[in-house]
Scaffold this motif. Structure first.
Motif, PDB file in Angstrom:
ATOM      1  N   LEU A  39       0.834  -1.198   0.000  1.00 55.69           N
ATOM      2  CA  LEU A  39       0.000   0.000   0.000  1.00 55.69           C
ATOM      3  C   LEU A  39       0.872   1.252   0.000  1.00 55.69           C
TER       4      LEU A  39
ATOM      5  N   PHE B  61      -2.605  -6.776   4.078  1.00 57.81           N
ATOM      6  CA  PHE B  61      -3.436  -6.291   2.994  1.00 57.81           C
ATOM      7  C   PHE B  61      -4.929  -6.470   3.318  1.00 57.81           C
ATOM      8  N   CYS B  62      -5.293  -6.228   4.583  1.00 61.07           N
ATOM      9  CA  CYS B  62      -6.711  -6.363   4.959  1.00 61.07           C
ATOM     10  C   CYS B  62      -7.501  -5.122   4.543  1.00 61.07           C
ATOM     11  N   LEU B  63      -6.790  -4.033   4.263  1.00 63.81           N
ATOM     12  CA  LEU B  63      -7.355  -2.804   3.708  1.00 63.81           C
ATOM     13  C   LEU B  63      -8.209  -1.999   4.698  1.00 63.81           C
ATOM     14  N   ARG B  64      -8.149  -2.345   5.975  1.00 61.82           N
ATOM     15  CA  ARG B  64      -8.937  -1.562   6.930  1.00 61.82           C
ATOM     16  C   ARG B  64      -8.433  -0.129   7.018  1.00 61.82           C
TER      17      ARG B  64
ATOM     18  N   VAL C 162      -7.196   1.582   4.589  1.00 63.93           N
ATOM     19  CA  VAL C 162      -7.686   2.281   3.391  1.00 63.93           C
ATOM     20  C   VAL C 162      -9.102   2.784   3.639  1.00 63.93           C
ATOM     21  N   GLU C 163      -9.903   1.923   4.259  1.00 62.14           N
ATOM     22  CA  GLU C 163     -11.299   2.253   4.511  1.00 62.14           C
ATOM     23  C   GLU C 163     -11.438   3.312   5.610  1.00 62.14           C
ATOM     24  N   ALA C 164     -10.537   3.244   6.603  1.00 59.85           N
ATOM     25  CA  ALA C 164     -10.697   4.133   7.766  1.00 59.85           C
ATOM     26  C   ALA C 164     -10.089   5.516   7.553  1.00 59.85           C
ATOM     27  N   CYS C 165      -9.129   5.650   6.651  1.00 61.36           N
ATOM     28  CA  CYS C 165      -8.440   6.938   6.518  1.00 61.36           C
ATOM     29  C   CYS C 165      -9.430   8.041   6.132  1.00 61.36           C
ATOM     30  N   PRO C 166      -9.576   9.063   6.981  1.00 55.21           N
ATOM     31  CA  PRO C 166     -10.568  10.102   6.672  1.00 55.21           C
ATOM     32  C   PRO C 166     -10.165  11.015   5.512  1.00 55.21           C
ATOM     33  N   GLU C 167      -8.897  10.953   5.124  1.00 56.78           N
ATOM     34  CA  GLU C 167      -8.428  11.820   4.034  1.00 56.78           C
ATOM     35  C   GLU C 167      -8.241  11.057   2.729  1.00 56.78           C
ATOM     36  N   GLY C 168      -8.490   9.778   2.726  1.00 58.98           N
ATOM     37  CA  GLY C 168      -8.264   8.986   1.513  1.00 58.98           C
ATOM     38  C   GLY C 168      -6.807   8.987   1.101  1.00 58.98           C
ATOM     39  N   ALA C 169      -5.917   8.964   2.107  1.00 55.17           N
ATOM     40  CA  ALA C 169      -4.477   9.108   1.807  1.00 55.17           C
ATOM     41  C   ALA C 169      -3.780   7.774   1.592  1.00 55.17           C
ATOM     42  N   ILE C 170      -4.476   6.659   1.839  1.00 58.29           N
ATOM     43  CA  ILE C 170      -3.836   5.340   1.673  1.00 58.29           C
ATOM     44  C   ILE C 170      -4.504   4.631   0.506  1.00 58.29           C
ATOM     45  N   HIS C 171      -3.690   4.153  -0.420  1.00 55.88           N
ATOM     46  CA  HIS C 171      -4.269   3.427  -1.555  1.00 55.88           C
ATOM     47  C   HIS C 171      -3.300   2.350  -2.037  1.00 55.88           C
TER      48      HIS C 171
ATOM     49  N   THR D   8     -14.875   4.692  12.467  1.00 59.08           N
ATOM     50  CA  THR D   8     -15.242   5.545  11.337  1.00 59.08           C
ATOM     51  C   THR D   8     -16.463   5.072  10.557  1.00 59.08           C
TER      52      THR D   8
ATOM     53  N   TRP E 199     -12.350   9.411  -4.822  1.00 59.38           N
ATOM     54  CA  TRP E 199     -12.754  10.454  -3.878  1.00 59.38           C
ATOM     55  C   TRP E 199     -13.168  11.676  -4.684  1.00 59.38           C
TER      56      TRP E 199
ATOM     57  N   ARG F   4     -16.987   9.015  -1.661  1.00 60.98           N
ATOM     58  CA  ARG F   4     -15.788   8.194  -1.811  1.00 60.98           C
ATOM     59  C   ARG F   4     -16.134   6.720  -1.940  1.00 60.98           C
TER      60      ARG F   4
ATOM     61  N   THR G 232     -14.245   2.915  -1.491  1.00 60.96           N
ATOM     62  CA  THR G 232     -13.070   2.169  -1.034  1.00 60.96           C
ATOM     63  C   THR G 232     -13.431   0.692  -0.948  1.00 60.96           C
TER      64      THR G 232
ATOM     65  N   ARG H 143     -19.522   5.792   0.016  1.00 60.20           N
ATOM     66  CA  ARG H 143     -19.980   6.622   1.133  1.00 60.20           C
ATOM     67  C   ARG H 143     -20.175   8.052   0.663  1.00 60.20           C
TER      68      ARG H 143
END
Lengths: 82, 401
Positions: free
Chosen positions: A30, A68-71, A73-82, B66, B314, B336, B338, B351
């Motif tokens: 990631l 690589f569970c991607l949690r 990615v889902e939790a980041c409030p800024e969409g900064a992880i991809h 979240t 996003w 967004r 994901t 979402r």
């Protein structure tokens, strides 16, 4: 016109390179976009493998621990992880 | 003893007399029908003198997961102490980060199929040495040691430690671009479960920036490669990575309209296989309304798309319009998509979060805000809930001692 030709000369090899490559692996490392990361640590809080920590204000993902569970990615409030 | 105290006070007095003190606070709270009062508090202070800086920051958070259901509420406290001492071209920077999980302890899935453990906190001392060499070369070396407090159900301590060593150099070439060479080594040990993981990485990077181009363009470019030595959780070699990044910023209307675009492409060298890893793009447009008010009014539109073996997207709109003195009306909307691991909801989750708010600024020193927002999210079905959030940011300014 000259500028367009230069841009084309830069883009064509990149496109050819991308076309010649295999697709990404299922567990590609990631990426953290440090421009968008605010260091809020939500990713570290939700990671069930303890693979994420915040160092100097940016999230850092350990490639050996990440499953690589991607949690994150889902939790980041800024969409900064991809 | 008393004489010693007098000597210490006399020695410390000139240092303190020439020091300045900064402090800050950032508090955010909120709540909805599912989570009672999640919030965050950051308290910080910086004492700065001639050639030295001491920063102390305390963070406390009480958060849910979240909006992922079922929610997990957890409280977490972190303390950072950071001291920087400058001696000529050399900076010595010891630091300490101490975290504590309060209340419900997060569960960590252990490597080596060793089951699970409760995360209770960690302590991480570190030391960074940085310096500037002749010829515009900056060098640094850093070491960190982390002791994580992980306990099994039986109360056994897993003696989990992590050691990180980094070193690097950046040369700002006379032609403009800068060249970076660095190395990182990381090892993780936990004797009770027989965990002994380690990996190393060498990074090479070339970065360039150009301003004052035609059409008011500002361009930043970076290419880099990272060579790994180590394995991931499946015991496969971690792939080496090539990266290319381009950022273009253009002030379309001076002082009023800015466009900022970033593109990044990553390739992995996975054994003999050359793979595309991730391609991403982000475009942000910021428009500042022409009205000359104490607090600027802005509208920004952000779009992001990243594609690898997963896809994230996003689209965000944020507006803040000053209506009277320091009072502004705000409106935010983010759509967004994901991946998700919520059962029966995946593989992708969409979402939409949107809502109006109010914000008041007392100059640069205080910002008070509140908003009401609705989240619509696709889980097993489209779920909708309302949320209220409010916050206070405080920066009293610099105080001379």
């Amino acid at each position: 016109m000259k500028r367009s030709a230069r841009l084309l000369a830069l883009l064509v090899p990149l496109v050819l390179l991308a076309a010649a490559c295999d697709g990404p692996a299922d567990n590609t490392q990631l990426v953290v976009n440090t421009d968008d990361c605010t260091g809020c640590a939500r990713c570290a809080e939700v990671c069930p493998y303890g693979a994420v920590e915040v160092v100097d204000g940016d999230a850092v993902i350990d490639p050996a621990l990440c499953h690589f569970c991607l949690r994150c990615v889902e939790a980041c409030p800024e969409g900064a992880i991809h | 003893m008393r004489r010693m105290m007098v000597i210490i006070v006399l020695a410390a007095a000139p240092v303190c007399l020439s020091a300045t003190l900064d402090g800050w606070m950032d508090y955010e709270t909120g709540g909805d029908s599912l989570a009672p009062l999640p919030g965050r508090l950051v308290l910080g202070g910086m004492l700065e003198g001639e050639g030295w800086t001491l920063v102390l920051e305390e963070r406390y958070s009480h958060r849910d997961s979240t909006g992922i259901t079922p929610r997990v509420l957890g409280s977490h406290a972190a303390t950072d102490v950071d001291l920087a001492l400058e001696a000529g071209p050399v900076t010595v920077n010891p630091d300490l980060c101490w975290t504590l999980d309060l209340g419900v302890k997060p569960v960590i899935i252990l490597p080596e199929a060793a089951g699970e453990a409760d995360r209770r906190g960690s302590i991480r001392p570190g030391l960074t040495l940085a310096g500037t060499l002749p010829g515009s070369v900056e060098v640094f070396a850093r070491g960190r040691w982390t002791d994580r407090n992980l306990e099994t159900e039986n109360g056994d301590d897993l003696e989990w430690t992590e050691t990180d060593l980094e070193a690097g150099a950046t040369w700002r070439t006379p032609l403009g671009p800068s060249l970076t060479v660095g190395g990182t080594g990381r090892s993780i040990r936990s004797d009770p479960i027989g965990c002994d993981e380690s990996w190393n990485r060498i990074d090479l990077g070339l970065e360039a920036e150009k301003e004052g181009l035609p059409l008011d363009l500002q361009v930043q470019g970076r290419i880099g490669c990272s060579f790994y030595d180590g394995t991931d959780y499946t015991d496969r070699e971690i792939a080496d990575r090539l990266s290319g990044r381009l950022r273009i910023v253009r002030m379309i209307v001076p002082d009023y309209f800015l466009a900022d675009a970033t593109f990044e492409t990553l390739f992995d060298i996975d054994g003999d296989c050359f793979r595309t890893a991730c391609s991403s793009g982000e475009v942000r447009m910021i428009y500042r309304l022409p009205a000359r008010t104490a607090v600027p009014s802005t509208v920004s539109l952000t779009g992001k798309l990243a594609v690898s073996s997963i896809r994230t997207s996003w689209l965000g709109l944020a507006a803040s319009v000053n209506v009277w003195r320091g009072l502004s009306v705000t409106a935010d909307a983010v759509l967004r998509e994901t991946p998700t691991d919520v059962q029966m909801a995946g593989p992708m989750r969409r979402r939409l979060v949107f809502g109006p708010g109010l914000e008041y600024r007392f100059g640069e020193k205080v910002r008070l805000w509140g908003l009401v927002e609705q989240e619509r999210t696709e889980l097993q079905e489209v779920e909708v809930w309302w949320r209220m959030r409010a916050g206070l940011e405080l920066y009293p300014g610099t105080l001379g001692l």
